[in-house]
Scaffold this active site. Structure first.
Site, PDB file in Angstrom:
ATOM      1  N   GLU A   1      32.055  41.552  15.783  1.00  0.00           N
ATOM      2  CA  GLU A   1      32.653  42.632  15.005  1.00  0.00           C
ATOM      3  C   GLU A   1      34.126  42.827  15.366  1.00  0.00           C
ATOM      4  O   GLU A   1      34.584  43.945  15.615  1.00  0.00           O
ATOM      5  CB  GLU A   1      31.859  43.926  15.194  1.00  0.00           C
ATOM      6  CG  GLU A   1      30.439  43.828  14.646  1.00  0.00           C
ATOM      7  CD  GLU A   1      29.640  45.107  14.828  1.00  0.00           C
ATOM      8  OE1 GLU A   1      29.837  45.789  15.846  1.00  0.00           O
ATOM      9  OE2 GLU A   1      28.819  45.428  13.961  1.00  0.00           O
TER      10      GLU A   1
ATOM     11  N   GLU B   1      23.289  41.559  11.189  1.00  0.00           N
ATOM     12  CA  GLU B   1      22.706  42.677  11.939  1.00  0.00           C
ATOM     13  C   GLU B   1      22.201  43.715  10.937  1.00  0.00           C
ATOM     14  O   GLU B   1      22.965  44.550  10.456  1.00  0.00           O
ATOM     15  CB  GLU B   1      23.723  43.333  12.884  1.00  0.00           C
ATOM     16  CG  GLU B   1      24.121  42.494  14.075  1.00  0.00           C
ATOM     17  CD  GLU B   1      24.984  43.267  15.069  1.00  0.00           C
ATOM     18  OE1 GLU B   1      25.077  44.512  14.954  1.00  0.00           O
ATOM     19  OE2 GLU B   1      25.592  42.626  15.945  1.00  0.00           O
TER      20      GLU B   1
END
Length: 639
Positions: A132, A211
């Protein structure tokens, strides 16, 4: 998720029994290199054995190697010693100092991984670069450098990918040329919109949610996060309807044993509990939840008609042949699952039609048996201040941080003498406290100051030459965002009124070195006056307690169990020298600690508690804890 090594195969088989074709394994730098150059890849830290076990069980692996992983771990998985060696280091950037240590770590880690790549006959089908990063410093030189290092050690054909959350800015900063970009999102996002965002940066190739969140993280003092099982099943189906790939983070809950749990910071500092259950389809202790069969049947083809019973969601028990447990009135809103409803029968019969993939053969896994080992009588061994007098100390004109002292986590006692007369009361100010401090004046508890509540001052009464002790606890470094460099301890000078306090002595409690911990505790009785008065505070806080419990020799093997601490307040627990982690039942939501059966033994087992605030030990009859078969992670909280 941290799993005791002997349980790995069992956990993998639970994944295979659901619908999983692969597992997403996170590699934590700090876990494998806790101190510079000290690499650990054996026992519970044997990464290669984990990967070989996955291969033996026909489970593919997606590997997230960071070097930053987040995962609500202390400093996002970075080792604390980066701050110890280089206080000015710029994490997650092309800072040459940072890259030097990253390159050294990757030169050790990645050659271990290469033989286990899919192209080399292993289970690893892809490797994630960073994590991320779109929410990070947006340093393209850094991410390109990581890509080149991964290619150098893993070869030119390894499949590399990134993952970022919603928003074109995140994907723009997180995208690395020649590395495939994926997205992550939960139930609050529209899959169509999210995959459109991915297509802006990857016009071709698979749609991937790397995710997909079945639950969410918890913080001490805040209600336990839960998601509706039916909404989760609907959300998964909506993703699969795009012919997309999905990785569920996390499918199996876990535990941040020891002091590995991190923290977050937004409007306030939020420390994470020991449990990382995440309201996952498989619980922290490895038991399937109501989510497990619902998700399994969303994906699975059914060979032949399957009759379903209907009732309350809470009525399902693992092992029953149910694919849905909705009231009949809900059926029409869930037709996307391929139900055929026959309402002419006395008991409505529902058949689920073929869907995405064949279901794995065999029965659904059932919850494992748990141990009820009963009450454990505890007794006080000694107070923290008596204990600290046996330990070596460090002196400095000004307080030093945990990192300057070489302390990864735990507790440090800061002591000084107040050389002058002060007004009564006078304000004690700890503006740089990270994270919580118990303030003692002449060995008497004066109060608590805490970063969690933005409480950095305390009125106290003193006298000339009074002793001031601050028992300072780290509650986990920040795991995400621009404040990853979360130094612990006293990070700024301490003032009393208008005076800055100097000449500090700092004593490290050896909470991560159980051999030294026990050796020094054994010396405590020699220091205690007679009759025995071992308590650190009148309420039983700042005190070490011990107890033993027995597991019958005829038992085939010890079972998982849960430590319940009724009447205890806040502290740390060990069983057989294994640190279970922090407890704080009064703050919630976590009330019990998970005790894996793998750390127990037949015969005598030892339990150790460091209670920081108050214990139910006014009488010997009440000074106990309980080992039970129920895990409580949804307890009351102040919020």
């Amino acid at each position: 998720m941290v799993v005791v090594a002997v349980e790995v195969r069992e956990k993998i088989r639970i994944l295979l029994s659901s619908f999983s074709l692969m597992t997403h394994r996170v590699v934590e730098w700090a876990f494998h290199e806790p101190e510079p150059g000290q690499y650990r890849f054996s026992g519970d830290q044997d990464l290669e054995q984990y990967l070989r076990t996955a291969y033996e069980e026909d489970l593919l692996v997606i590997l997230r190697v960071g070097p930053y992983i987040c995962a609500e771990r202390d400093m996002g998985g970075f080792p604390y010693w980066l701050l110890k060696l280089h206080p000015d280091i710029q994490l997650r950037t092309s800072d040459p100092v940072f890259l030097k240590h990253v390159d050294t770590w990757l030169s050790v880690l990645l050659p271990r991984i290469r033989p286990l790549l899919y192209e080399n006959g292993g289970p690893i089908i892809s490797v994630q670069v960073e994590n991320e990063y779109g929410g990070g410093p947006c340093d393209f030189q850094y991410t390109a450098h990581l890509r080149d290092q991964f290619r150098h050690y893993l070869g030119p054909s390894v499949v590399l990918f990134t993952v970022d959350s919603s928003g074109s800015h995140n994907l723009r900063c997180g995208k690395i040329p020649e590395v495939y970009a994926t997205v992550d999102f939960g139930l609050d996002a529209d899959p169509k919109h999210m995959f459109e965002q991915q297509r802006l940066f990857e016009p071709e190739g698979p749609l991937v949610n790397s995710e997909f969140y079945p639950g969410w993280i918890d913080h001490w003092g805040e209600p336990h996060h839960k998601t509706d099982p039916e909404l989760l099943a609907n959300g998964l189906d909506a993703i699969l309807a795009f012919n997309a790939s999905v990785n569920m983070y996390v499918f199996h809950g876990g535990t941040s044993f020891g002091f590995t749990a991190g923290s977050n910071i937004g409007a306030k500092f939020q420390s994470c509990p020991t449990s990382y259950d995440y309201d996952a389809p498989v619980s922290e202790a490895g038991d399937p939840t109501i989510k497990y069969p619902l998700l399994r049947e969303v994906i699975g083809n059914v060979s032949g008609p399957q009759v379903l019973a209907w009732g309350r969601v809470g009525s399902w028990e693992a092992g029953q042949q149910l694919t849905k447990v909705l009231p009949i009135g809900e059926v029409q809103r869930n037709m996307r699952f391929g139900f055929h409803v026959d309402t002419t029968a006395a008991i409505p019969r529902v058949t689920m039609l073929s869907h995405y993939l064949p279901l794995p053969p065999g029965q659904l896994p059932t919850p494992s048996a748990k141990g009820v080992y009963g009450a454990v009588q505890m007794r006080a061994e000694g107070g923290v201040m008596s204990w600290s007098s046996l330990l070596p100390s460090h002196s400095s004109p000004w307080p030093l941080t945990f990192e300057q002292l070489g302390v990864p986590s735990g507790i440090v006692v800061y002591s000084t003498t107040i050389p002058y007369r002060s007004p009564d009361p006078v304000r004690l100010s700890l503006p740089g406290l990270h994270d919580r401090a118990y303030v003692l004046v002449d060995n008497r508890l004066a109060g608590v100051v805490a970063r969690e509540g933005d409480l950095y001052t305390l009125p106290i009464s003193t006298r000339p030459n009074a002793t001031l002790d601050l028992v300072v606890e780290s509650q986990g470094r920040i795991s995400v965002g621009p404040r990853l460099k979360d130094f612990k301890g006293l990070t700024a000078n301490v003032t009393l009124g208008h005076h800055m306090l100097k000449n500090w002595k700092m004593t490290i409690l050896p909470l991560t070195n159980t051999t030294f911990l026990r050796a020094t505790l054994a010396q405590l009785p020699q220091l205690l006056p007679q009759p025995l008065t071992p308590l650190g505070t009148p309420a039983g806080g700042l005190t070490i307690y011990s107890g033993t419990f027995h597991i019958p020799n005829q038992d085939p093997h010890p079972l998982d169990t849960f430590l319940k601490l009724d009447g205890w307040t806040k502290g740390v627990a060990w069983v057989n020298d294994f640190c279970l982690g922090r407890y704080w039942p009064g703050m919630g939501p976590q009330v019990t600690l998970y005790v894996p059966g793998a750390i127990l033994q037949r015969g005598v087992n030892e339990l150790l508690l460091l209670e920081l605030e108050a214990a139910p030990c006014h009488t010997s009859y009440t000074c106990n804890v309980m080992l039970q078969d129920q895990h409580l992670i949804d307890g009351p909280t102040p919020l």
